[in-house]
Design a protein around this motif. Sequence first.
Motif, PDB file in Angstrom:
ATOM      1  N   HIS A  70     -44.515   3.822 -32.891  1.00 29.13           N
ATOM      2  CA  HIS A  70     -44.821   3.259 -31.570  1.00 29.13           C
ATOM      3  C   HIS A  70     -43.620   3.284 -30.642  1.00 29.13           C
ATOM      4  O   HIS A  70     -43.749   3.528 -29.462  1.00 29.13           O
ATOM      5  CB  HIS A  70     -45.323   1.825 -31.719  1.00 29.13           C
ATOM      6  CG  HIS A  70     -46.418   1.701 -32.711  1.00 29.13           C
ATOM      7  ND1 HIS A  70     -47.738   1.899 -32.361  1.00 29.13           N
ATOM      8  CD2 HIS A  70     -46.399   1.472 -34.050  1.00 29.13           C
ATOM      9  CE1 HIS A  70     -48.481   1.775 -33.451  1.00 29.13           C
ATOM     10  NE2 HIS A  70     -47.683   1.515 -34.489  1.00 29.13           N
ATOM     11  N   CYS A  71     -42.466   2.999 -31.191  1.00 27.56           N
ATOM     12  CA  CYS A  71     -41.299   2.802 -30.328  1.00 27.56           C
ATOM     13  C   CYS A  71     -40.325   3.984 -30.342  1.00 27.56           C
ATOM     14  O   CYS A  71     -39.343   3.976 -29.614  1.00 27.56           O
ATOM     15  CB  CYS A  71     -40.543   1.539 -30.718  1.00 27.56           C
ATOM     16  SG  CYS A  71     -41.609   0.125 -30.944  1.00 27.56           S
ATOM     17  N   CYS A 130     -39.942   4.571 -35.492  1.00 28.76           N
ATOM     18  CA  CYS A 130     -41.196   3.832 -35.444  1.00 28.76           C
ATOM     19  C   CYS A 130     -42.194   4.688 -34.678  1.00 28.76           C
ATOM     20  O   CYS A 130     -41.858   5.249 -33.647  1.00 28.76           O
ATOM     21  CB  CYS A 130     -40.954   2.499 -34.728  1.00 28.76           C
ATOM     22  SG  CYS A 130     -42.464   1.677 -34.203  1.00 28.76           S
ATOM     23  N   CYS A 161     -39.887  -1.915 -38.014  1.00 27.97           N
ATOM     24  CA  CYS A 161     -39.277  -1.566 -36.740  1.00 27.97           C
ATOM     25  C   CYS A 161     -38.557  -2.788 -36.167  1.00 27.97           C
ATOM     26  O   CYS A 161     -39.157  -3.849 -36.045  1.00 27.97           O
ATOM     27  CB  CYS A 161     -40.348  -1.092 -35.772  1.00 27.97           C
ATOM     28  SG  CYS A 161     -39.739  -0.896 -34.094  1.00 27.97           S
ATOM     29  N   LYS A 216     -37.926  -3.422 -33.314  1.00 30.10           N
ATOM     30  CA  LYS A 216     -38.436  -3.775 -31.996  1.00 30.10           C
ATOM     31  C   LYS A 216     -39.813  -4.429 -32.084  1.00 30.10           C
ATOM     32  O   LYS A 216     -40.009  -5.515 -31.559  1.00 30.10           O
ATOM     33  CB  LYS A 216     -38.533  -2.504 -31.156  1.00 30.10           C
ATOM     34  CG  LYS A 216     -38.255  -2.694 -29.688  1.00 30.10           C
ATOM     35  CD  LYS A 216     -37.944  -1.343 -29.085  1.00 30.10           C
ATOM     36  CE  LYS A 216     -38.193  -1.278 -27.603  1.00 30.10           C
ATOM     37  NZ  LYS A 216     -38.031   0.116 -27.150  1.00 30.10           N
ATOM     38  N   CYS A 217     -40.745  -3.756 -32.785  1.00 30.71           N
ATOM     39  CA  CYS A 217     -42.123  -4.258 -32.783  1.00 30.71           C
ATOM     40  C   CYS A 217     -42.557  -4.821 -34.134  1.00 30.71           C
ATOM     41  O   CYS A 217     -43.638  -5.391 -34.243  1.00 30.71           O
ATOM     42  CB  CYS A 217     -43.092  -3.168 -32.335  1.00 30.71           C
ATOM     43  SG  CYS A 217     -43.309  -1.869 -33.564  1.00 30.71           S
TER      44      CYS A 217
HETATM   45 ZN    ZN Z   1     -41.709  -0.161 -33.168  1.00 27.23          ZN
END
Ligand code: ZN
Length: 803
Positions: free
Chosen positions: A439-440, A437, A481, A483-484
Amino acid sequence: MTSYNPKDIEKKWQDFWDQDQTFHAENESDKEKYYALIEFPYPSGKGLHVGHPRPYTALDIVARKRRLEGYNVLYPIGWDAFGLPTENFAIKNKIHPKIVTENNVAKFKEQLKSIGFSFDWAREVNTTDPSYYKWTQWIFLQLFKHGLAYKSEMPINWCPSCKVGLSNEEVVGGNCERCGTGVIHKVKSQWMLKITEYAQRLIDDLDDVDYVEKIKTQQKNWIGRSEGAEIKFNIKDTEDHLDVYTTRPDTIFGATYMVVAPEHPCIEKYKDRIENIDEVNDYKAEVAKKSDFERSELNKEKTGVMLKGLKAINPLNNKEMPIWISDYVLMSYGKGAIMAVPAHDERDYEFASKFNQEIVQVIQSKESDELPNVDINNGTMINSDFLDGLNVKDAIKKAIEVIEERELGHKQVNYKLRDWVFSRQRYWGEPIPLVHCDHCGWVPVDEKDLPVLLPEVESYEPTDDGESPLSKMDSWVNTTCPKCGKPAKRETDTMPQWAGSSWYFLRYTDPHNDEALASKEAINYWTPVDWYNGGMEHTTLHLLYSRFWHKFLYDIGVVPTKEPYSKRTSHGMILGNNNEKMSKSRGNVINPDDIVDEYGADTLRLYEMFIGDFEKNAPWSDDTVRGCRKFLERVWKLQEKVVDSDQYTKELESSIHKTIKKVSHDYENLKANTAIAALMSLLNEFNEYDKLTKEDLRTYLLLLNPVAPHITEEMWQTVGLDGYLNRQEWPKYDESKTIDQTVEIPVQFNGKVRYTIQASKDASKEEVVEIAKSNENYANYVGDKKIVKEIYVPGKIYNIVIK
Ligand code: ZN
Ligand code: ANZ
């Protein structure tokens, strides 16, 4: 009596064992457990090789004997089915690798069944089965979560023909282990596993296991621990220093120049100062084409380029030293740089001689003054300031002491072992369950979403840019993702074949569990494996990898023991009749099916055990195969002269006891060949008599059964012995009856003769002790007293001091 016809007998018993589930192992039992393991096969399209039944029979003998000894025995089988040959076949013939695998497994299974191994088929596992690789992925995720999996840009071994990255262990003599093509270096971003973090434990814990010595040695050499020092050498007119790793800090006053690996970052950093940077870059380009293996070959012509404009300073005598680049220094070991001591190092000496570098001798030995002098056991330090007069070992200590005092470096342990390159850019492997991802970063797939299934693709062909075929499957690659929730991409690399085989022995303990890789109870009950036999070629691959995973699983509380296998042995190869490795091109391949078909499975088993010492290679011999078949025919004929009696024939009694003893012992030590020889000679003795009692034959069949299970079960029935052979007890022997020339030995307690025993004239102390202790008087005299001393004067007297 009918003549011996294995075709009828063998199928009959194989079917019976199947239906009866004779060899099914229960996870709960009052009996003691025994776990015997062979390396599960890779189901290749070629079918079973005659090499396979050799180790399988050897441990089948152990497994069958253990059952008769009253153990709850697990002897499982499965398929290590991911991997390149299947994938290559699939690409070539445009068949899904899953189908190819299914077909190959079916063929292997039929072949294995026809040989009558006592596997628990109910526990069959297959590494390519999603319900199996779910847990391979799960283990990977745990490694990732514990920081033991990381992605790194690094030069990897690349096979240009298979288009795949290889681990160091898969490169043999500089070539791809699979196809033999020369391996080159390629910089790629790869998933790596930190096996190096376990290097010391992988060495230390070898002390706690019973492995054949050469296996331990090979593992230790592969891990390659060395002790030495890291030392800083200032780069002249900079604030910077070059760090080197050396096992010989004692020779520092003999260091006359430095060598850095062509990939060393100092070149890029000081490219403006290096006057001959073009020459340097040309050299670098040449080296990039070579493998580490080629580069480290000892007697190859040394090459190199001096970095003009850069100098290093020896921190102990402040001498200026030239800096070179040469391919014999590898970036991947130590610090990627060395201090060169031509007087005492072979390679440095060759290099210095060729490029006219100064040679300063710092060790003087009495024997010879020839250089290079690499002897570390004799000699005295010279030309070395505060080290002068010391021997090498003391000088090493002293040098490190001073270097640490003056903060010029420190003591350092190094390992040759590298982290494990865990990515493959191929289709037929376990998808790595990670998502990238923006972002992550790298995010693990939720455990509840495992397994990450291999998607259907149009082509299994690896791409020319070296990416996995999965990378072309946009619909699979694009995901969200975990996570997000934003758009993210799946990892498209797959795992190497060694992944599934690193833990399969755990799955066997509870193969159908879908909540865990196996239940705690099952793992605790069955592990560790009591006896594991496999090929020497796996000592630095599978054996090391699986020990590493097991230690990790131990650390996170999944398994109860540090080591997976209590005992490890290894078998030799079966060669063609011309003493060469069997191969199609050499025209010396024997198909086990043909042997089973013509002579029977029992003959094949017997032959493969009789062929020679188990650890050694052995050439195929048709004559010996026929000899083995003849032997079984003679065994078959024994039925003709059986008379009803539950006693041994008096004249045969001693021979039978001796044979029980020898066969029992030899089976335990992978010496089935000498056990069989003993059974052959007992058969000859049997044939000196017209009659044989049922009891004589009974014991004989039990002893032969682990090697030749079909004929023995059948004869058990035809001569009318009770029940089934596989439910009997392993025969016992009476030590006193194994003895030929007996003498009477007085047994003394505190100096008084209390009774006498019969023992062989040259019986060992252990044997005499055993006989003395089995005497009914023994307990009376010892009672609850303590034995302080035992003295045996061979053939004369046995004295026991009690208190
Ligand atoms: Zn993410
Ligand atoms: C000076 C020296 C003097 C060395 C001497 C040996 C003999 P092992 O025992 O295998 O760990 N070395 C260090 N890093 C290297 C690299 N990246 N590529 C190639 N060679 C490297 O080997 C340690 C020795 O190998 C080190 O000790 C270093 O040479 C060399 F009389 O340092 B020695």
